[in-house]
Design a protein around this motif. Sequence first.
Motif, PDB file in Angstrom:
ATOM      1  N   LYS A  83      77.165  96.347  77.369  1.00  0.00           N
ATOM      2  CA  LYS A  83      76.482  95.437  78.287  1.00  0.00           C
ATOM      3  C   LYS A  83      76.309  95.989  79.697  1.00  0.00           C
ATOM      4  O   LYS A  83      75.603  95.413  80.502  1.00  0.00           O
ATOM      5  CB  LYS A  83      77.221  94.094  78.331  1.00  0.00           C
TER       6      LYS A  83
ATOM      7  N   GLU B 288      66.718  90.770  71.339  1.00  0.00           N
ATOM      8  CA  GLU B 288      67.670  90.199  72.300  1.00  0.00           C
ATOM      9  C   GLU B 288      69.057  90.076  71.675  1.00  0.00           C
ATOM     10  O   GLU B 288      70.077  90.392  72.311  1.00  0.00           O
ATOM     11  CB  GLU B 288      67.163  88.833  72.755  1.00  0.00           C
ATOM     12  N   ARG B 289      69.117  89.653  70.406  1.00  0.00           N
ATOM     13  CA  ARG B 289      70.404  89.522  69.718  1.00  0.00           C
ATOM     14  C   ARG B 289      71.046  90.900  69.528  1.00  0.00           C
ATOM     15  O   ARG B 289      72.259  91.050  69.653  1.00  0.00           O
ATOM     16  CB  ARG B 289      70.217  88.825  68.376  1.00  0.00           C
TER      17      ARG B 289
ATOM     18  N   ASN C 245      70.575  93.500  71.455  1.00  0.00           N
ATOM     19  CA  ASN C 245      71.002  93.996  72.770  1.00  0.00           C
ATOM     20  C   ASN C 245      72.307  93.366  73.219  1.00  0.00           C
ATOM     21  O   ASN C 245      73.114  93.997  73.905  1.00  0.00           O
ATOM     22  CB  ASN C 245      69.916  93.722  73.818  1.00  0.00           C
ATOM     23  N   ASN C 246      72.531  92.135  72.817  1.00  0.00           N
ATOM     24  CA  ASN C 246      73.737  91.432  73.262  1.00  0.00           C
ATOM     25  C   ASN C 246      75.016  92.021  72.694  1.00  0.00           C
ATOM     26  O   ASN C 246      76.097  91.840  73.262  1.00  0.00           O
ATOM     27  CB  ASN C 246      73.648  89.952  72.883  1.00  0.00           C
ATOM     28  N   VAL C 247      74.927  92.715  71.558  1.00  0.00           N
ATOM     29  CA  VAL C 247      76.132  93.288  70.969  1.00  0.00           C
ATOM     30  C   VAL C 247      76.324  94.746  71.400  1.00  0.00           C
ATOM     31  O   VAL C 247      77.277  95.395  70.978  1.00  0.00           O
ATOM     32  CB  VAL C 247      76.088  93.216  69.424  1.00  0.00           C
TER      33      VAL C 247
ATOM     34  N   LYS D 113      63.311  95.508  76.007  1.00  0.00           N
ATOM     35  CA  LYS D 113      62.899  94.615  74.925  1.00  0.00           C
ATOM     36  C   LYS D 113      61.437  94.820  74.537  1.00  0.00           C
ATOM     37  O   LYS D 113      61.021  94.372  73.469  1.00  0.00           O
ATOM     38  CB  LYS D 113      63.090  93.154  75.345  1.00  0.00           C
TER      39      LYS D 113
END
Length: 456
Positions: A388, A380-381, A383-385, A394
């Motif tokens: 978007k 998740e971390r 994917n956030n960078v 996931k």
Amino acid sequence: YFHFSISWILLAVFIYIFRKHQCTQSLLRHKKLNEINKNEEQYIKACFDELPSWVFFPDIERAEWINRIIKQAWPYANQYLDQAVFRDVLVPLVRGTSSTLADFSFQKLDLGEIPPRIGGVKVYTDNVRDQIMMDIEVVYAGDAIIKAKLKGIVCGIKDIQFVGDIRIILSPLINTIPLVGAATFFFLKKPSFDFKLTDAGTLVDIRGLHDLLLVQINDIIASMMVLPNRQVLPFVKDIPIGYLRWSNPQGVVRAFILRAQDLINADIVGKSDPFVKVKVPGSIEYRTKTIDNTLNPEWNEIFEFVVEQYESDSIEFEVYDEDHVKDDFIGRAQLRLNTLVDNDDINTWLTLQDVKQGSLNVSLQYFSLTKQKSALEIIERKNNVMIKREKLSKALLVCYIDRCLNLPRSKKKHREPNPFCRVKVEGTETKTQTFESQTNPQFEHISQILCANPLY
């Protein structure tokens, strides 16, 4: 004093020296054979300061001895393939796909005199345990003639051409003869297949209809033998081999198709309209959008692939110029997946092959599979960078549909059902083959679905 001649002493010394020399030579031969068994390439290179240019150690080896065996045995294979493959396997399979094919049969099977050839063999040993895995390139351009009959109409094919890379996995390894419990085999990607129609088939031998027929045949082959689908041939009884039909993915690769530069111009008027096809063996082939009239396009698109064997497989990129009639090839590149495993992120420029110029900028990530729930927070971390605007996965869901038993008959029409199964997760939908008029269909279907929200 002891009445010994000096010659006896010299003889004893000679025997001692000779035996010592023999023992030394024996130890050297034993050591040499051990080194050859461990790594023949390193041993030969260590023995010579400079090897001739024609000496090399390829990953893919020629197997001419296998081709000689096939050529010698080919005349005797006709009868076996006729009964064991075409009539016992293919006929029931074709008849089961539709009620209109219930009387399908083969009228003639002549394999001809030209056998298939093995183009190359690659056997994997690194990081492969309890099994023997090999890739074999199969090439066939023979004189076989096959005729089938349906509804009293005979249709035949000839001049069959076939090229495909088949993977064979011998597993499980057992401690009794024949040492292998079963063979699992499948194509890494859709094979190339072509032929000419004869008899009644010449009536529909029009370019468009012929291409449509080829697509249908390739789809049937893909549903049976192209990853993640596979076939299993058991060698011994009383050994559980059902799990061999399961897909056993090792990870997921995420590919960012960023940009290209200095592409060749494939158009007479204006510039190329490039797009990229991306594929990994056993996964769906994706393509980017088309960027019009440029030799330096920017795509910034993301695709995700399920990886079956990272030790042996590669991710492949093919660049095309989009045209109305036929897309023009303007370069290809590939990258071995095992180079991604120990790296969090690789951003690189790949030089396009089979063309004079051009390069492709890609960024790649590899994710190993785990059942630990805590791994969802880590990805998740990551994917956030990322970009978007894309929906990134996931988790991976692998669903194996084996069979159905005792399905009910249709109450209205009083006939057997035509069953199929549909799997739908987060808008992604997969569907099994439809079986005509069966209450106990055996699907043996595998679905691999990447999930963006596995906890909801």
